[in-house]
Design a protein around this motif. Structure first.
Motif, mmCIF file in Angstrom:
data_model
loop_
_atom_site.group_PDB
_atom_site.id
_atom_site.type_symbol
_atom_site.label_atom_id
_atom_site.label_comp_id
_atom_site.label_asym_id
_atom_site.label_seq_id
_atom_site.Cartn_x
_atom_site.Cartn_y
_atom_site.Cartn_z
ATOM 1 N N LEU A 1 19.554 86.521 2.478
ATOM 2 C CA LEU A 1 19.928 86.012 1.163
ATOM 3 C C LEU A 1 20.572 84.642 1.270
ATOM 4 N N VAL A 2 21.466 84.475 2.239
ATOM 5 C CA VAL A 2 22.114 83.180 2.442
ATOM 6 C C VAL A 2 21.084 82.119 2.823
ATOM 7 N N GLY A 3 20.146 82.480 3.724
ATOM 8 C CA GLY A 3 19.116 81.521 4.135
ATOM 9 C C GLY A 3 18.226 81.106 2.991
ATOM 10 N N ALA A 4 17.811 82.071 2.156
ATOM 11 C CA ALA A 4 16.965 81.750 1.005
ATOM 12 C C ALA A 4 17.706 80.875 0.012
ATOM 13 N N CYS A 5 18.982 81.177 -0.240
ATOM 14 C CA CYS A 5 19.783 80.368 -1.171
ATOM 15 C C CYS A 5 19.943 78.942 -0.657
ATOM 16 N N ARG A 6 20.171 78.825 0.647
ATOM 17 C CA ARG A 6 20.375 77.492 1.222
ATOM 18 C C ARG A 6 19.112 76.642 1.066
ATOM 19 N N VAL A 7 17.950 77.228 1.388
ATOM 20 C CA VAL A 7 16.695 76.474 1.280
ATOM 21 C C VAL A 7 16.380 76.145 -0.179
ATOM 22 N N TYR A 8 16.596 77.133 -1.075
ATOM 23 C CA TYR A 8 16.276 76.881 -2.478
ATOM 24 C C TYR A 8 17.208 75.837 -3.083
ATOM 25 N N CYS A 9 18.479 75.834 -2.692
ATOM 26 C CA CYS A 9 19.391 74.804 -3.194
ATOM 27 C C CYS A 9 18.934 73.417 -2.764
ATOM 28 N N MET A 10 18.451 73.317 -1.530
ATOM 29 C CA MET A 10 17.928 72.043 -1.059
ATOM 30 C C MET A 10 16.717 71.620 -1.886
ATOM 31 N N ILE A 11 15.781 72.568 -2.102
ATOM 32 C CA ILE A 11 14.585 72.262 -2.878
ATOM 33 C C ILE A 11 14.947 71.960 -4.327
ATOM 34 N N GLY A 12 15.881 72.743 -4.897
ATOM 35 C CA GLY A 12 16.292 72.514 -6.283
ATOM 36 C C GLY A 12 16.911 71.140 -6.480
ATOM 37 N N LEU A 13 17.713 70.696 -5.519
ATOM 38 C CA LEU A 13 18.310 69.364 -5.616
ATOM 39 C C LEU A 13 17.234 68.286 -5.548
ATOM 40 N N ILE A 14 16.242 68.507 -4.699
ATOM 41 C CA ILE A 14 15.133 67.548 -4.619
ATOM 42 C C ILE A 14 14.352 67.516 -5.939
ATOM 43 N N PHE B 1 -2.077 57.121 0.564
ATOM 44 C CA PHE B 1 -0.822 57.034 -0.188
ATOM 45 C C PHE B 1 0.096 58.214 0.154
ATOM 46 N N PHE B 2 -0.446 59.427 0.157
ATOM 47 C CA PHE B 2 0.377 60.598 0.449
ATOM 48 C C PHE B 2 0.797 60.640 1.916
ATOM 49 N N LEU B 3 -0.067 60.186 2.814
ATOM 50 C CA LEU B 3 0.308 60.176 4.224
ATOM 51 C C LEU B 3 1.451 59.200 4.491
ATOM 52 N N ILE B 4 1.435 58.059 3.797
ATOM 53 C CA ILE B 4 2.544 57.102 3.929
ATOM 54 C C ILE B 4 3.832 57.714 3.385
ATOM 55 N N LEU B 5 3.736 58.343 2.211
ATOM 56 C CA LEU B 5 4.912 59.010 1.648
ATOM 57 C C LEU B 5 5.421 60.104 2.582
ATOM 58 N N GLY B 6 4.479 60.789 3.242
ATOM 59 C CA GLY B 6 4.856 61.878 4.126
ATOM 60 C C GLY B 6 5.656 61.431 5.333
ATOM 61 N N CYS B 7 5.628 60.137 5.634
ATOM 62 C CA CYS B 7 6.450 59.617 6.728
ATOM 63 C C CYS B 7 7.919 59.527 6.341
ATOM 64 N N PHE B 8 8.218 59.663 5.040
ATOM 65 C CA PHE B 8 9.592 59.491 4.572
ATOM 66 C C PHE B 8 10.101 60.670 3.749
ATOM 67 N N LEU B 9 9.205 61.404 3.077
ATOM 68 C CA LEU B 9 9.627 62.466 2.160
ATOM 69 C C LEU B 9 9.031 63.803 2.586
ATOM 70 N N ASP B 10 9.676 64.887 2.180
ATOM 71 C CA ASP B 10 9.112 66.202 2.419
ATOM 72 C C ASP B 10 8.099 66.536 1.324
ATOM 73 N N GLY B 11 7.361 67.631 1.511
ATOM 74 C CA GLY B 11 6.263 67.963 0.611
ATOM 75 C C GLY B 11 6.676 68.198 -0.815
ATOM 76 N N ILE B 12 7.790 68.912 -1.039
ATOM 77 C CA ILE B 12 8.223 69.227 -2.397
ATOM 78 C C ILE B 12 8.506 67.954 -3.176
ATOM 79 N N SER B 13 9.293 67.045 -2.593
ATOM 80 C CA SER B 13 9.633 65.819 -3.305
ATOM 81 C C SER B 13 8.421 64.925 -3.492
ATOM 82 N N MET B 14 7.468 64.947 -2.544
ATOM 83 C CA MET B 14 6.240 64.164 -2.711
ATOM 84 C C MET B 14 5.482 64.604 -3.954
ATOM 85 N N VAL B 15 5.347 65.912 -4.118
ATOM 86 C CA VAL B 15 4.579 66.439 -5.251
ATOM 87 C C VAL B 15 5.280 66.135 -6.571
#
Length: 430
Positions: A274-287, A328-342
């Motif tokens: 539960l803690v691990g899922a919350c931690r990852v989702y908080c990161m994704i939610g902030l992004i 374009f997406f490959l260049i973005l992928g050098c700096f951003l993770d997948g969620i924020s790219m989308v």
């Protein structure tokens, strides 16, 4: 002026990201600066409304549930049992147990929805076994890094949920559309392993004693819980019994039930999961929140309009547009993770994609596939970071080992463009 301001904001974003600030906070900061320059609207008002709209979607609640399901499986015997059930079937196939990386990742992808979770789980199971049996380290690590990206393409997929929300398309159809391309990509990976093994027979350990068919079937009993969970999650979606969110809840309950039956469920595993899922989702939610606000700010700057006008003026053919977006997406992928790219790009690109007559379901699978490639490109290749933690190898070494998978995935992009029914046939007929 708008173009110069947009360029300056993009440069500022990369500078802030390069300084080590969290991605979500970096996006929020650049959005705030942009709003101050180009809009008289109060920044706080725009930020609060945008963040609420981006994070309050009911569909998005499937995301933390799938994350929690993956965490439960990661901490119980289910993932370990999967290796035991798969290993006996590959003894005579060129490459032998290296195929467990691909098949294991494919199966686990169907219950986790996360590339990083797939990489970490299968890596902890397979890499020690492959090392113990003398398989080449470079091929073991490289195939795992590539195959783990199937966690994004094989449904249920977290990033498909994010794309479906951002592009306002059916998540169930996206899930269905990802099945054939995911299996096709897994086949490519296995084909590469077989060809490499045939060309380098001296580097692959000799086959072990062959088990009888009955012994193989008996060993496969370990796969029953995994298959049952996949059937429950995906079957509930495809049959129309459950939405993506409800299916995610079924997955959580199913993983709890199977873990309890096998005797590997403990309070410690529940709490850590539960803690691990919350931690990852908080990161994704902030992004998600930061990307939504930056998208609003870029709208005020005029970047979507300028980008659409620029691409429109180029009069690109659909193939040229797809190739340009891949780069374009490959260049973005050098700096951003997948969620924020989308989240950051879909709102900007959607008018251009629709004007080019590209099907939005097909485009979703294309985006997921290209984001998969970005998961194994430095310096922000998430799977490479996971493997670095598992193996202790340098990022440069990991990037070299995964290069064949990288090229195969780029080839798959071209294949689905020239044969779009690989993506669209299932959604049209279900």
């Amino acid at each position: 002026m708008d173009v110069l301001l947009a360029l300056g904001l993009v440069i500022l974003l990369f500078v802030i990201l390069g300084s080590g600030v969290w991605i979500g906070l970096s996006l929020l900061a650049v959005g705030m600066i942009a709003m101050e320059f180009v809009s008289s609207r109060p920044v706080g008002d725009g930020m609060s409304l945008t963040i609420w709209g981006a994070t309050s979607s009911w569909t998005l609640t499937a995301l933390p549930l799938f994350l929690w399901m993956g965490e439960i499986l990661f901490r119980t015997k289910l993932s370990e049992d999967m290796f035991k059930g798969l290993a006996p079937w590959f003894n005579r196939l060129p490459g032998r147990l290296l195929h467990v990386n691909v098949i294991g990742s494919t199966i686990f992808a169907a219950v986790s929805g996360s590339s990083a979770a797939t990489c970490a789980t299968i890596g902890r199971i397979s890499l020690p076994e492959l090392r113990k049996r003398g398989y080449p380290e470079s091929l073991a690590v490289g195939t795992l890094a590539g195959a783990a990206t199937l966690g994004l393409l094989i449904p249920p997929s977290i990033i498909m949920i994010v794309y479906g929300v951002a592009a306002d398309v059916s998540i169930a159809k996206l899930f269905i559309a990802g099945v054939v391309p995911g299996l096709f990509l897994a086949t490519l990976f296995m084909g590469y392993i077989m060809i490499w093994s045939l060309l380098n027979k001296d580097k692959v350990p000799q086959a072990e004693d062959e088990l009888s068919l009955g012994q193989k079937i008996y060993a496969s009993r370990h796969l029953i819980p995994v298959v049952a969970l996949i059937a429950a999650v995906l079957g509930s979606i495809y049959s129309g019994v459950a939405t993506a969110t409800e299916a995610a809840a079924i997955g959580v309950l199913g993983s709890f039930a199977i873990s309890a039956i096998e005797g590997s469920l403990s309070w410690k595993a529940v709490k850590e999961g539960l803690v691990g899922a919350c931690r990852v989702y908080c990161m994704i939610g902030l992004i998600l929140a930061g990307a939504a606000f930056l998208t609003l700010a870029m709208g005020f700057v005029g970047l979507p309009r300028h980008l659409a006008e620029f691409i429109g003026a180029l009069q690109l053919s659909p193939l040229a547009l797809v190739l340009a977006l891949t780069v374009f997406f490959l260049i973005l992928g050098c700096f951003l993770d997948g969620i924020s790219m989308v989240v950051l790009t879909i709102g900007v690109l959607m008018p251009t994609v629709q004007a080019a007559g590209i099907d939005l379901i097909w485009f979703g699978i294309f985006v997921v596939l290209v984001v998969e490639v970005a998961q194994i490109t430095p310096p922000v290749g998430l799977n490479l970071f996971v493997l670095q933690g598992l193996t202790g190898h340098q990022i440069t070494y990991l990037a070299r080992t995964v290069m064949p998978m990288f090229l195969l995935m780029l080839g798959a992009v071209l294949v689905i463009f020239f044969f779009p029914d690989l993506v669209l046939w299932l959604p049209r007929n279900m």
